[in-house]
Design an enzyme around this catalytic site. Structure first.
Site, PDB file in Angstrom:
ATOM      1  N   HIS A 270       0.824  -1.204   0.000  1.00 43.95           N
ATOM      2  CA  HIS A 270       0.000   0.000   0.000  1.00 43.95           C
ATOM      3  C   HIS A 270       0.862   1.259   0.000  1.00 43.95           C
ATOM      4  O   HIS A 270       1.918   1.309   0.617  1.00 43.95           O
ATOM      5  CB  HIS A 270      -0.864  -0.022   1.274  1.00 43.95           C
ATOM      6  CG  HIS A 270      -1.892   1.048   1.351  1.00 43.95           C
ATOM      7  ND1 HIS A 270      -2.666   1.443   0.287  1.00 43.95           N
ATOM      8  CD2 HIS A 270      -2.294   1.814   2.396  1.00 43.95           C
ATOM      9  CE1 HIS A 270      -3.491   2.395   0.667  1.00 43.95           C
ATOM     10  NE2 HIS A 270      -3.281   2.648   1.932  1.00 43.95           N
TER      11      HIS A 270
ATOM     12  N   GLU B  89       0.126   6.947   8.548  1.00 36.69           N
ATOM     13  CA  GLU B  89      -0.292   5.823   9.381  1.00 36.69           C
ATOM     14  C   GLU B  89       0.718   5.585  10.507  1.00 36.69           C
ATOM     15  O   GLU B  89       1.842   5.167  10.260  1.00 36.69           O
ATOM     16  CB  GLU B  89      -0.428   4.551   8.544  1.00 36.69           C
ATOM     17  CG  GLU B  89      -1.408   4.661   7.389  1.00 36.69           C
ATOM     18  CD  GLU B  89      -1.484   3.386   6.569  1.00 36.69           C
ATOM     19  OE1 GLU B  89      -1.056   2.323   7.068  1.00 36.69           O
ATOM     20  OE2 GLU B  89      -1.946   3.446   5.419  1.00 36.69           O
TER      21      GLU B  89
END
Length: 470
Positions: free
Chosen positions: A352, A358
Site C-alpha cells: 500500500h 499511518e
C-alpha cells in the site's frame, strides 16, 4: 438521574490516603445529555445559573464548542463547584521535557520507521504522567486549531497535588502497560490496557499509577472525536454508543496548605499555576461535554465473509473529521481478534501507498502483517511511503491453506491522519528505540513473475473473477 451520594470530609490532600476501586459507577452512552449529582438536589432545577445555587455552590460552564455551533455539534457542560476554577495564582512557564508542538526544527524523513518498545523510566527516577509525555510526530498548529500530534507516555509515579489540562485540543489516551486511575472534574475513571480514554479540551485531570506504565496519546486540535458514520452497515456495529462510559460526579472538599499545582498546555508550551483548593470539587454537573472511556474488547468487528481484504476503515472506533467530506483529521482504528474466512484471498494487509499518514502501535500479541512489531513499540508509514507485509509473511500466507482462522490474543491500533506527520528530534533520535534495520524486512522480496503462466483449473472456479461471453 443517577445519584452517587458521597461526602468527603475536609482534609489536607498531601496527607490523604487514596483508595481506587476497580468497580466505579459510570453513565453509559456517547454524546449523551447527562445529569450527575454527588449530593441530592445539588443541580439547580429548571435553570443553569440561579441567583443562589444549592449548597452554596458556584455555577461554571465549560464550553467545548462555539456558542453558536449547530445543536448537533454544540458541546458544553455546567459544573457546580465549591470554588471556581478561576481562583489560582498567575501561570508561569515551566520545563516541558520531551513534549513539543514545533514540527519545523527537525529534518523530514520519508522512510518506513519502526520503534522498538519505548523505554520505561530508569530505576530510581520517578516520573509522573505529564512529565513522561514525549512527542513522536505531528503536524499543524494549535494556535490555528488545525492538526494532530502523536505522543507516547512512560511513567511510574502518581500525580500528587497536581493536575493537568490541555488548552490546545483533545487527548485520546491508549494504555499499553499498566492501568491508569484518572481523577477528573466530572468524577473518576479507571482505565486498563485494552481500554481507551478521551479527555477533551480544557478538562482538568490527574493520573495515578500503581507501577511502570506506558501508552500512546493522539492529540487533535480541530474539533472533537465522534463515532464514524455507518453507511450501508446500517444502524448497529463497530463501536456501539452504549459501551462508552462517562464518570459519575464525585468531589473533594479540601484545602491544600502546601499548594496544588495546575499545569496547562497552551500553544504547545507548559505553564503552571498554584491554588490552595482541590480542582476536583465539582459536586454536580450536567451536559454533553465530559471525559469518557471505552473497552476495545466491546468492538463489533465487520469483515469480509466472501473474498478480498476490506479497507482498514471498517475498524474505525472514533474519528475526528476535517472540513473535507470523508477525510479525517485523525481516525483511531484497531485490529482486534476476529475470524478470517475469505476465499481466494491474500488475507494480511495488502501492499500500500497512502495519501494518509499511518502511525501504528501494538498493545498485545502479534500483528498479523509483521511478527516483529512488538507491544509497546510503533511504526510510522508516512504519506505515500510504501509498506506492507514482510517477505516471510507474504510467502507463507500466499501459499497457506485458506481455511477459517481466528486471529486471537492480539490488539493493534492505528492513528491515521490526513496530515503529513513530521518527526521530532526525540522521536527519531533521542528516544534511542528507532529500529535502523526495519527496512530489511522487505529486502528478501523476490520476483515471482512467470511470463509462461497459464490459468489453472482452480482459477476458473473463482466465480467472482470469471467473465461470461455471449
Amino acid at each position: 438521574m443517577l445519584h452517587n451520594y458521597l461526602i468527603i470530609a475536609p482534609q489536607t490532600l498531601t496527607t490523604r490516603v487514596s483508595t481506587y476501586p476497580m468497580e466505579l459507577k459510570y453513565h453509559p452512552g456517547f454524546g449523551s445529555e447527562i445529569s450527575s449529582e454527588a449530593l441530592p438536589h445539588a443541580l439547580p432545577k429548571g435553570q443553569n445559573s440561579p441567583q443562589q445555587c444549592p449548597y452554596g455552590l458556584y455555577a461554571e460552564q465549560l464550553s467545548g464548542s462555539a456558542f453558536t455551533c449547530p445543536r448537533e455539534t454544540n458541546r458544553r457542560s455546567w459544573l457546580y463547584r465549591i470554588i471556581p476554577s478561576a481562583k489560582h495564582k498567575p501561570f508561569v512557564s515551566i520545563e516541558q521535557g520531551n513534549m513539543s508542538n514545533n514540527f519545523d526544527k527537525w529534518q523530514p524523513n520519508p522512510n518506513q520507521l519502526r520503534w522498538k518498545p519505548f523505554k520505561l523510566p530508569e530505576d530510581g527516577k520517578n516520573v509522573d504522567f505529564v512529565e513522561g509525555i514525549s512527542t513522536v510526530c505531528g503536524a499543524g498548529d494549535p494556535r490555528c486549531r488545525s492538526g494532530c500530534v502523536v505522543h507516547v507516555y512512560t511513567c511510574n509515579k502518581s500525580m500528587k497535588d497536581k493536575c493537568f489540562y490541555n488548552s490546545d485540543g483533545d487527548f485520546l489516551i491508549v494504555p499499553q502497560l499498566g492501568p491508569l486511575h484518572i481523577k477528573t472534574e466530572f468524577g473518576e475513571l479507571h482505565v486498563d490496557p485494552l481500554e481507551i480514554v478521551v479527555i477533551q479540551q480544557g478538562m482538568r485531570f490527574s493520573v495515578d499509577v500503581t507501577g511502570p506504565s506506558r501508552g500512546y496519546i493522539l492529540e487533535v486540535f480541530d474539533t472533537h472525536f465522534q463515532l464514524p458514520n455507518l453507511g450501508p452497515i446500517g444502524a448497529n456495529g463497530l463501536a456501539n454508543p452504549r459501551d462508552f462510559l462517562a464518570p459519575v460526579a464525585k468531589f473533594e472538599q479540601c484545602e491544600v496548605s502546601t499548594g496544588y499545582t495546575v499545569v496547562s498546555k497552551y500553544q504547545g508550551k507548559l505553564f503552571a499555576a498554584t491554588q490552595y483548593h482541590s480542582p476536583f470539587d465539582v459536586v454536580a454537573w450536567h451536559g454533553n461535554y465530559y471525559p469518557y472511556k471505552y473497552d476495545l474488547r466491546n468492538y463489533m468487528v465487520i469483515n469480509s465473509v466472501s473474498f478480498d481484504h476490506a479497507d482498514p476503515s471498517i475498524f474505525t472506533v472514533l474519528t475526528c473529521p476535517s472540513t473535507k467530506p470523508g477525510v479525517a483529521v485523525a481516525d483511531f482504528v484497531i485490529f482486534p481478534p476476529r475470524w478470517c474466512v475469505q476465499e481466494h484471498t491474500f488475507r494480511p494487509p495488502y501492499y500500500h501507498r497512502n495519501c494518509m499518514s499511518e502511525f501504528m502501535g501494538n498493545l498485545c500479541g502479534q500483528y498479523d502483517a509483521k511478527k516483529d512489531n512488538l507491544p509497546g513499540g510503533a511504526t510510522l508509514h508516512s504519506m505515500m511511503t510504501p509498506h506492507g507485509p514482510d517477505g516471510k509473511t507474504f510467502d507463507h500466507t500466499s501459499q497457506m491453506e485458506l481455511k477459517p482462522v481466528k486471529v486471537e490474543g492480539t490488539m493493534s491500533f492505528m492513528f491515521e491522519s490526513s496530515f503529513s506527520l513530521a518527526l521530532t528530534e526525540w522521536g527519531e533520535k533521542t528516544c534511542c528505540t528507532l529500529d535502523d534495520d526495519y527496512y530489511k524486512c522487505w529486502q528478501d522480496l523476490t520476483s515471482k513473475f512467470d511470463p509462461n503462466w497459464k490459468p489453472s483449473e482452480d482459477d476458473g472456479k473463482q466465480s467472482h473473477t470469471t467473465s461470461t461471453t455471449t
